[in-house]
Structures are given as C-alpha cells and as structure tokens.
Design a protein around this motif. Structure first.
Motif, mmCIF file in Angstrom:
data_model
loop_
_atom_site.group_PDB
_atom_site.id
_atom_site.type_symbol
_atom_site.label_atom_id
_atom_site.label_comp_id
_atom_site.label_asym_id
_atom_site.label_seq_id
_atom_site.Cartn_x
_atom_site.Cartn_y
_atom_site.Cartn_z
ATOM 1 N N UNK A 1 -19.709 -0.710 13.314
ATOM 2 C CA UNK A 1 -20.071 -0.027 14.550
ATOM 3 C C UNK A 1 -18.789 0.519 15.177
ATOM 4 N N UNK A 2 -18.933 1.481 16.055
ATOM 5 C CA UNK A 2 -17.758 2.178 16.592
ATOM 6 C C UNK A 2 -16.767 1.252 17.290
ATOM 7 N N UNK A 3 -17.242 0.179 17.881
ATOM 8 C CA UNK A 3 -16.333 -0.709 18.605
ATOM 9 C C UNK A 3 -15.765 -1.822 17.720
ATOM 10 N N UNK A 4 -16.180 -1.875 16.443
ATOM 11 C CA UNK A 4 -15.687 -2.913 15.535
ATOM 12 C C UNK A 4 -14.829 -2.348 14.399
ATOM 13 N N UNK A 5 -14.447 -1.078 14.484
ATOM 14 C CA UNK A 5 -13.730 -0.453 13.376
ATOM 15 C C UNK A 5 -12.348 -1.064 13.132
ATOM 16 N N UNK A 6 -11.793 -1.759 14.108
ATOM 17 C CA UNK A 6 -10.493 -2.393 13.896
ATOM 18 C C UNK A 6 -10.581 -3.586 12.953
ATOM 19 N N UNK A 7 -11.792 -4.044 12.654
ATOM 20 C CA UNK A 7 -11.959 -5.097 11.656
ATOM 21 C C UNK A 7 -11.590 -4.586 10.265
ATOM 22 N N UNK A 8 -11.449 -3.290 10.122
ATOM 23 C CA UNK A 8 -11.062 -2.683 8.842
ATOM 24 C C UNK A 8 -9.540 -2.664 8.679
ATOM 25 N N UNK A 9 -8.848 -3.529 9.417
ATOM 26 C CA UNK A 9 -7.389 -3.622 9.360
ATOM 27 C C UNK A 9 -6.710 -2.328 9.769
ATOM 28 N N UNK A 10 -7.212 -1.739 10.825
ATOM 29 C CA UNK A 10 -6.620 -0.528 11.377
ATOM 30 C C UNK A 10 -6.339 -0.745 12.859
ATOM 31 N N UNK A 11 -5.637 0.177 13.454
ATOM 32 C CA UNK A 11 -5.371 0.095 14.885
ATOM 33 C C UNK A 11 -5.915 1.324 15.570
ATOM 34 N N UNK A 12 -7.215 1.350 15.713
ATOM 35 C CA UNK A 12 -7.868 2.452 16.390
ATOM 36 C C UNK A 12 -7.981 2.137 17.876
ATOM 37 N N UNK A 13 -8.012 3.169 18.674
ATOM 38 C CA UNK A 13 -8.258 3.014 20.103
ATOM 39 C C UNK A 13 -9.770 2.921 20.292
ATOM 40 N N UNK A 14 -10.254 1.712 20.516
ATOM 41 C CA UNK A 14 -11.689 1.500 20.716
ATOM 42 C C UNK A 14 -11.973 1.101 22.171
ATOM 43 N N UNK A 15 -11.124 1.585 23.046
ATOM 44 C CA UNK A 15 -11.311 1.284 24.466
ATOM 45 C C UNK A 15 -12.666 1.801 24.941
ATOM 46 N N UNK A 16 -13.157 1.213 25.999
ATOM 47 C CA UNK A 16 -14.441 1.626 26.570
ATOM 48 C C UNK A 16 -14.402 3.110 26.932
ATOM 49 N N UNK A 17 -13.285 3.573 27.472
ATOM 50 C CA UNK A 17 -13.166 4.976 27.847
ATOM 51 C C UNK A 17 -13.310 5.886 26.629
#
Length: 151
Positions: A56-72
């Motif tokens: 899901x869009x807010x869990x993409x950092x579980x893929x060992x990445x550093x995405x900005x998944x902030x609420x904004x």
C-alpha cells in the motif's frame, strides 16, 4: 468528437500514472491505480509492486527504500488522482457518454510489451450493496494482486 473524448481521457489517466510514479521516484516494478465514480462520491487510491512484493502507498518503505510517505505526500497523491477522476466524470458528461463507475489502471515498468492496462466498469459496483464501500473494492483488488504476485 469521440477521438477528443478518448484523447482527453488518456491524458487524465496518464496524469494519474505519472503522479503515482513520482510518489515512488519511478522506483516501482508496477503501479496500480483504482478510481471510483459512484453514489455522488469520487475516490481513488494506489498501491505498488516493488521487488516482487505488493505494498500500500504508506507501506512502501518496507521494500527497503526511503520514500517520503508523509501524510501530506499521501494526501497530495490522492488529491491529484481524485481531481483527475472528477475531470473524467466531467469529460464523459460533457460528451453525453456513460461515465465509468470504476477504473483500474496498471502500469508495469518492467514489461517489454503491454506496459499499460486499463479496465473500466460502467455498471454499479457499490451502489447496489449498502455494506460495500469503494475502500472494500480497492482492498479486494489489492489482496488479489498481492496473492498473485507473492504466491
């Protein structure tokens, strides 16, 4: 007139794909965009396939990445997709055409052919079942893809 409708419809879908790709810095294997126009409501959501796992869009950092998944950032992504879905509705109404009730877009960055797939539904999806929400339908699709990809 039909070509104009099709061209503008494709532009709106392309915009949704581009914003979904921008959200993950173009670092996904595949993106999945769900849009609904039904019951006087317009909704949209997105999920991703990254490294053969589905997120899901807010869990993409579980893929060992550093995405900005902030609420904004999540709100910005969904806001643009909903705005595009609103334009889809207006476009079809302006051309006296049936408005799709559901749109499912898949963009596969790893495929050599058929990178873009779209499914449209013009029949009621949630209107006939007061217990069913667009979030339920989105979650069902997410779970189907997740099962298929990760099995």
């Amino acid at each position: 007139m039909i070509n104009e409708l099709q061209d503008k419809f494709m532009e709106l879908q392309t915009d949704m794909v581009e914003i979904a790709l921008e959200y993950v810095n173009w670092k996904a294997d595949c993106i999945y965009i769900y849009g609904s126009i039904e019951n006087d409501a317009i909704t949209a959501d997105v999920f991703y396939k990254i490294n053969n796992k589905v997120y899901l869009k807010y869990k993409i950092n579980e893929a060992n990445n550093s995405f900005d998944v902030s609420i904004e950032r999540q709100k910005g992504l969904i806001s643009i997709c909903v705005a595009d879905m609103t334009k889809v509705k207006e476009l079809f109404e302006a051309h006296d055409s049936d408005v799709p009730t559901e749109i499912r877009l898949t963009y596969n960055l790893k495929a050599e052919k058929e990178k873009f797939q779209a499914q449209y539904n013009y029949d009621p999806v949630t209107a006939l079942d007061p217990e069913l929400t667009t979030n339920d339908v989105f979650t069902q699709w997410y779970n189907e893809v997740k099962k298929e990809v990760e099995s």
